[in-house]
Design a protein around this motif. Structure first.
Motif, PDB file in Angstrom:
ATOM      1  N   ILE A 358       0.846  -1.197   0.000  1.00 61.14           N
ATOM      2  CA  ILE A 358       0.000   0.000   0.000  1.00 61.14           C
ATOM      3  C   ILE A 358       0.880   1.246   0.000  1.00 61.14           C
ATOM      4  CG2 ILE A 358      -1.672   1.336   1.376  1.00 61.14           C
ATOM      5  CD1 ILE A 358      -2.763  -1.459   2.317  1.00 61.14           C
ATOM      6  N   ALA A 359       1.930   1.229   0.820  1.00 62.88           N
ATOM      7  CA  ALA A 359       2.823   2.390   0.895  1.00 62.88           C
ATOM      8  C   ALA A 359       3.494   2.632  -0.461  1.00 62.88           C
ATOM      9  CB  ALA A 359       3.879   2.168   1.972  1.00 62.88           C
ATOM     10  N   TYR A 360       3.850   1.542  -1.143  1.00 63.74           N
ATOM     11  CA  TYR A 360       4.476   1.684  -2.461  1.00 63.74           C
ATOM     12  C   TYR A 360       3.506   2.368  -3.430  1.00 63.74           C
ATOM     13  CZ  TYR A 360       6.508   0.564  -6.968  1.00 63.74           C
ATOM     14  OH  TYR A 360       7.014   0.675  -8.236  1.00 63.74           O
ATOM     15  N   ALA A 361       2.285   1.868  -3.483  1.00 61.40           N
ATOM     16  CA  ALA A 361       1.277   2.442  -4.392  1.00 61.40           C
ATOM     17  C   ALA A 361       1.041   3.910  -4.056  1.00 61.40           C
ATOM     18  CB  ALA A 361      -0.026   1.655  -4.273  1.00 61.40           C
ATOM     19  N   GLU A 372      12.365   9.590  -4.496  1.00 60.89           N
ATOM     20  CA  GLU A 372      13.453   8.613  -4.381  1.00 60.89           C
ATOM     21  C   GLU A 372      13.722   8.271  -2.920  1.00 60.89           C
ATOM     22  OE1 GLU A 372      14.556   6.900  -6.901  1.00 60.89           O
ATOM     23  OE2 GLU A 372      13.126   8.134  -8.032  1.00 60.89           O
ATOM     24  N   GLU A 373      13.713   9.330  -2.106  1.00 61.67           N
ATOM     25  CA  GLU A 373      13.936   9.130  -0.674  1.00 61.67           C
ATOM     26  C   GLU A 373      12.865   8.225  -0.061  1.00 61.67           C
ATOM     27  OE1 GLU A 373      14.971  13.365   0.210  1.00 61.67           O
ATOM     28  OE2 GLU A 373      14.599  12.617   2.263  1.00 61.67           O
ATOM     29  N   ALA A 379      11.983   0.632   0.841  1.00 56.55           N
ATOM     30  CA  ALA A 379      12.787  -0.568   0.539  1.00 56.55           C
ATOM     31  C   ALA A 379      13.481  -1.058   1.808  1.00 56.55           C
ATOM     32  CB  ALA A 379      13.796  -0.267  -0.558  1.00 56.55           C
ATOM     33  N   LEU A 380      13.893  -0.095   2.616  1.00 56.34           N
ATOM     34  CA  LEU A 380      14.544  -0.441   3.883  1.00 56.34           C
ATOM     35  C   LEU A 380      13.569  -1.166   4.819  1.00 56.34           C
ATOM     36  CD1 LEU A 380      17.414   0.167   4.703  1.00 56.34           C
ATOM     37  CD2 LEU A 380      16.625   2.271   5.800  1.00 56.34           C
ATOM     38  N   LEU A 384      13.953  -4.917   6.316  1.00 54.91           N
ATOM     39  CA  LEU A 384      13.877  -5.192   7.757  1.00 54.91           C
ATOM     40  C   LEU A 384      12.814  -6.249   8.040  1.00 54.91           C
ATOM     41  CD1 LEU A 384      14.169  -1.525   9.075  1.00 54.91           C
ATOM     42  CD2 LEU A 384      15.875  -3.347   9.363  1.00 54.91           C
ATOM     43  N   TYR A 385      11.701  -6.131   7.318  1.00 50.96           N
ATOM     44  CA  TYR A 385      10.621  -7.103   7.493  1.00 50.96           C
ATOM     45  C   TYR A 385      11.104  -8.498   7.096  1.00 50.96           C
ATOM     46  CZ  TYR A 385       6.400  -9.709   6.323  1.00 50.96           C
ATOM     47  OH  TYR A 385       5.442 -10.683   6.223  1.00 50.96           O
ATOM     48  N   GLN A 386      11.796  -8.565   5.945  1.00 49.22           N
ATOM     49  CA  GLN A 386      12.265  -9.872   5.489  1.00 49.22           C
ATOM     50  C   GLN A 386      13.301 -10.477   6.444  1.00 49.22           C
ATOM     51  OE1 GLN A 386      12.712  -8.628   1.518  1.00 49.22           O
ATOM     52  NE2 GLN A 386      10.668  -9.409   1.000  1.00 49.22           N
ATOM     53  N   GLU A 387      14.089  -9.612   7.001  1.00 46.10           N
ATOM     54  CA  GLU A 387      15.093 -10.037   7.982  1.00 46.10           C
ATOM     55  C   GLU A 387      14.404 -10.670   9.211  1.00 46.10           C
ATOM     56  OE1 GLU A 387      18.262  -9.764   7.434  1.00 46.10           O
ATOM     57  OE2 GLU A 387      19.233  -9.979   9.402  1.00 46.10           O
TER      58      GLU A 387
END
Ligand code: ATP
Ligand code: MG
Length: 452
Positions: A358-361, A372-373, A379-380, A384-387
């Motif tokens: 949702i945040a991406y969209a 970009e920021e 992406a960070l 972190l979530y995947q970690e």
């Protein structure tokens, strides 16, 4: 587009049913959605058959049948547990629920049966003997990419108001245009959608949302349909955003965001509603800049009202509302491992991954300012979530190394203290994942909660 008749390859069982009916002296064809989808090279969901045989005659020819909608002429034929709906040629009275007309008359004429169908692309029949029966130029409209009523649009939408939503839904699924006369008729008759039940509108809205072109809901707005079942959307379309982060009105922003949202019912509904709280929380500062302080909380409240009104189930309502509430979860929170664990705990493991999409969209539908920021920051969060998943860090009670039984075993009395201690231990391991060891946690409990 180049559509070829040879592409209609009906399943053997459908061909068998048609064969049996024809050998008994009746006419029979596959019809409607399956013909449309086959011509488009898509795998049809199901194969409906239309026949001159009356329901009793159909039942006499096949050993295993179910009276699916016998009053409307529909019998399901079961062949090795697979069902095929076979419906007698009919002329319809008014539709009440959008599927079944209140009264029907059987007819010996295929033309009459095709004429009652809603759109030209849905009014074609086919069998191997006769080939394609296309009396209303459905193939031409498929090729041109046009949704057009069979017959007089005003008449057709007056018979059944749900067809207006169906038309726009098909346009969204296929990426088609509405034929102008058909669209004008919807504009005129849009208020009559109020006669249709919320459940049936919900079905169409969901199909529209999970289609290839969810932003075609704009057509429903332009025609005046959203005003009937979702007036909050009209408010969004009419709410400008004068702010460096934004380019569009709230509604246009939402449409662009939908185009960047994966095809998933919950995700698309959450994006559709993520900013629904904005119009009611508008403030304009002395420089003329618009602000919407508190819009996620307001949005959650409105989303609940809207989804309830449309008779969505509670699981969908609760999840979508949560996503609306947390849609800008990362604003003002630094992406650090600890914050990610805290956030995952707060939001829940089911909801959190949705929020990343949702945040991406949302970002993709904002202005270029700091884009970009924002994307890098998101992406960070994703990393972190995947970690957390990879390391199997504990962020909820279900993966805590101790449970209530363990606490009772060391002498904590049954009761509310157990829950309090477990939550305290959870906070501890969220702050410090290495502590999620049974011995460590039990030691901690013994030190702090026993022999006081
Ligand atoms: P899908 O199943 O993908 O939603 P479909 O075209 O198969 O699309 P159904 O609702 O399954 O749609 O209906 C099957 C056929 O019955 C349609 O193709 C159309 O010919 C006819 N039909 C369905 N609903 C209506 C309606 N409200 N008015 C007129 N004809 C209808
Ligand atoms: Mg169908």
């Amino acid at each position: 587009m180049n559509l070829s008749l040879r592409e209609i390859q009906m399943p053997q069982k459908a061909a068998y049913i048609i064969d049996v009916l024809e050998k008994a002296g009746f006419e029979a064809y596959v019809v409607g959605g399956c013909v449309r989808d086959s011509l488009l090279g898509k795998e049809p969901m199901d194969w409906d058959i239309t026949t001159s045989a009356k329901p009793e005659e159909v039942k006499g020819l096949f050993p295993h049948t179910i009276d699916t909608g016998i009053a409307h002429g529909t019998v399901t034929i079961l062949l090795q547990k697979e069902g095929f709906e076979v419906t007698t040629y009919r002329i319809d009275g008014k539709y009440e629920d959008g599927r079944h007309p209140t009264e029907v008359t059987f007819t010996p004429s295929l033309r009459e049966d095709l004429r009652r169908r809603d759109f030209t692309i849905n009014a074609m029949a086919y069998n191997h003997r006769a080939g394609l029966v296309d009396l209303f130029h459905g193939l031409e409209d498929l090729q041109k990419g046009i949704i057009r009523c069979v017959g007089e649009p005003l008449e057709r939408f007056s018979e059944d108001a749900l067809r207006m939503m169906r038309g726009i839904r098909f346009a969204a699924q296929l990426g088609y245009e509405m034929e102008p006369e058909t669209f004008e008729a919807i504009k005129k008759l849009a208020p009559s959608l109020s006669k249709i039940s919320a459940e049936r509108i919900q079905t169409e809205l969901v199909k529209l949302m999970v289609s290839d072109h969810p932003d075609h809901i704009r057509l429903a707005y332009e025609a005046g349909l959203t005003e009937v079942f979702f007036p909050e959307f009209d408010s969004m379309m009419q709410q400008p955003q004068l702010h460096k982060h934004h380019l569009y009105s709230v509604g246009e922003h939402t449409l662009v965001a939908l185009r960047h949202t994966p095809k998933d019912k919950v995700l698309r509904l959450a994006v559709l509603l993520h900013d629904v709280g904005k119009p009611e929380t508008l403030t304009v500062d002395e420089k003329g800049v618009t602000h919407f302080y508190g819009h996620p909380a307001k949005g959650k409240e409105l989303a609940r009202t809207i989804l309830k009104r449309l008779k969505f189930d509670n699981d969908t309502i609760n999840l979508v509302c949560k996503l609306v509430y947390f849609h800008d979860f990362s604003t003002g929170v630094q992406a650090t491992p600890k914050n990610a664990r805290r956030m995952l705990h707060k939001i829940g493991e089911e909801a959190f991954p949705y929020l990343l999409d949702i945040a991406y969209a949302d970002i993709c539908a904002q202005s270029e300012y700091k884009r970009e920021e924002k994307l890098a920051n998101l992406a960070l969060w994703r990393e972190l979530y995947q970690e957390i998943l990879k390391k199997e860090y504990c962020v909820s009670l279900k993966s805590l190394a101790v449970n209530g039984e363990d606490l009772k075993a060391i002498g904590i009395p049954a009761g509310k203290e157990i829950g309090e201690i477990l939550n305290k231990l959870l906070d501890l391991v969220i702050e410090n994942p290495a502590e999620n060891e049974k011995q460590t946690l039990l030691e901690f409990v013994k030190m702090n909660h026993l022999h006081r």
